[in-house]
Motif scaffolding. Sequence first.
Motif, PDB file in Angstrom:
ATOM      1  N   LEU A   1     -34.570  92.404  18.631  1.00 17.31           N
ATOM      2  CA  LEU A   1     -34.207  91.090  19.130  1.00 17.31           C
ATOM      3  C   LEU A   1     -34.800  90.905  20.654  1.00 17.31           C
TER       4      LEU A   1
ATOM      5  N   VAL B   1     -28.088  83.930  20.470  1.00 16.36           N
ATOM      6  CA  VAL B   1     -27.468  84.991  19.401  1.00 16.36           C
ATOM      7  C   VAL B   1     -25.981  84.687  19.622  1.00 16.36           C
TER       8      VAL B   1
ATOM      9  N   ILE C   1     -29.696  82.588  16.341  1.00 18.62           N
ATOM     10  CA  ILE C   1     -29.184  83.695  14.938  1.00 18.62           C
ATOM     11  C   ILE C   1     -27.797  83.539  15.215  1.00 18.62           C
TER      12      ILE C   1
ATOM     13  N   LEU D   1     -31.717  88.581  11.779  1.00 14.07           N
ATOM     14  CA  LEU D   1     -32.783  88.852  12.595  1.00 14.07           C
ATOM     15  C   LEU D   1     -34.028  88.736  11.827  1.00 14.07           C
TER      16      LEU D   1
END
Length: 368
Positions: A103, A114, A90, A74
């Motif tokens: 986030l 993510v 990510i 992150l």
Amino acid sequence: MGREMVNVGCVKEEIDTPALLVDLPAMEANLTRMASFFQDKKAKLRPHAKTHKCSIIAQKQLDLGAIGITCAKLGEAEVLVEAGISDILIANQIVGSPKIARLTDLAQEANLMVAVDNPENVRALSQAASGNGVVLRVLVEVDIGMGRCGVSPGQATRNLAEQASRSPGLSFAGLMGYEGHLVFVPSLEERTRRCQEAMALLLETRDLIERSGLPVSVVSGGGTGTYAITGALSGITEVQAGSYLFMDGRYRGIEGLDDFDIALTLLTTVISRPNEKRAIIDAGMKAVTHEFGLPTVKGRAGAKLIALAEEHGIIQFEEPDNQLKVGDKIELIPSHGCTTINLHDFYYATRHSLLEAIWPIAGRGAFH
Ligand SMILES: Cc1ncc(COP(=O)(O)O)c(C=O)c1O
């Protein structure tokens, strides 16, 4: 005067050491080579910034056609977003409320994806994203044999994908499977076969999910050692190669990567000549990592780095050497670029031995 104040235009030997040198023609050739591979492929490149940790380089990758950037952490993503880069995967799990809050804040400013592999984590992300008024795109990570993160292929992945698709604040975007256990397989033939088998697990899981009516728009994987295998497979949409832009001692010599050149070295200074078969340099394990083996000495036949102490490197000569003096410079080729770069604040970018630019490694140490 800070070390970063050395004058652009000087010869590289004038740079204070230890210093990370980038050979610009080699880096540019590596970047172009990878970009041109993806030009006529359905899969696109989303280069991994865990290698360079530098928004200037990320921007060069985007300018050459990359569809976005991959990050491991992150903190790395925050650095890139701050520099104006807005499409980021990510490729890792973001766990715990402090990070999840960061986030969802970051998702207000950037188009993020993510990785997830756990139902509790999906619930926590959903709660935070909907509470923060953002929609977070998630990729379910599938363990395709590496034995790191990821859900088992098949039904277990489908269950998590369905949970994510029903979760407020989340949008199920697709799957990720990293074949990291295969990127260094020396034989290209064996690497190809095993990589195709591993990726088949990912693609079969995609089919299973799509049969249940859930679209899977992203299928992401790949590293430098497998980019040409994974990137050529029908159904893969993104490849996350990172090390290719600099290469390193571990990747160099792997069959099939001969087109990529070493573009990263560590400039060091000889600080002692205890005898004619030995030289001591000013770089130890605080300046270069060695988990993939000791770095090698560039361009000096018979010179071998035999040990690293905290702040010293010990170089041994095969034959007595009376040429090298205290104050002379020696370049090392790191065996592992990504972790070595993490020890440095700046790249010293050179062209034909002249310093052309100094780039901050703003994402170094951003492992939170
Ligand atoms: C999730 C993930 N994707 C891709 C890569 C590929 O990196 P590289 O190209 O440096 O092998 C890595 C390497 O650690 C990774 O962890």
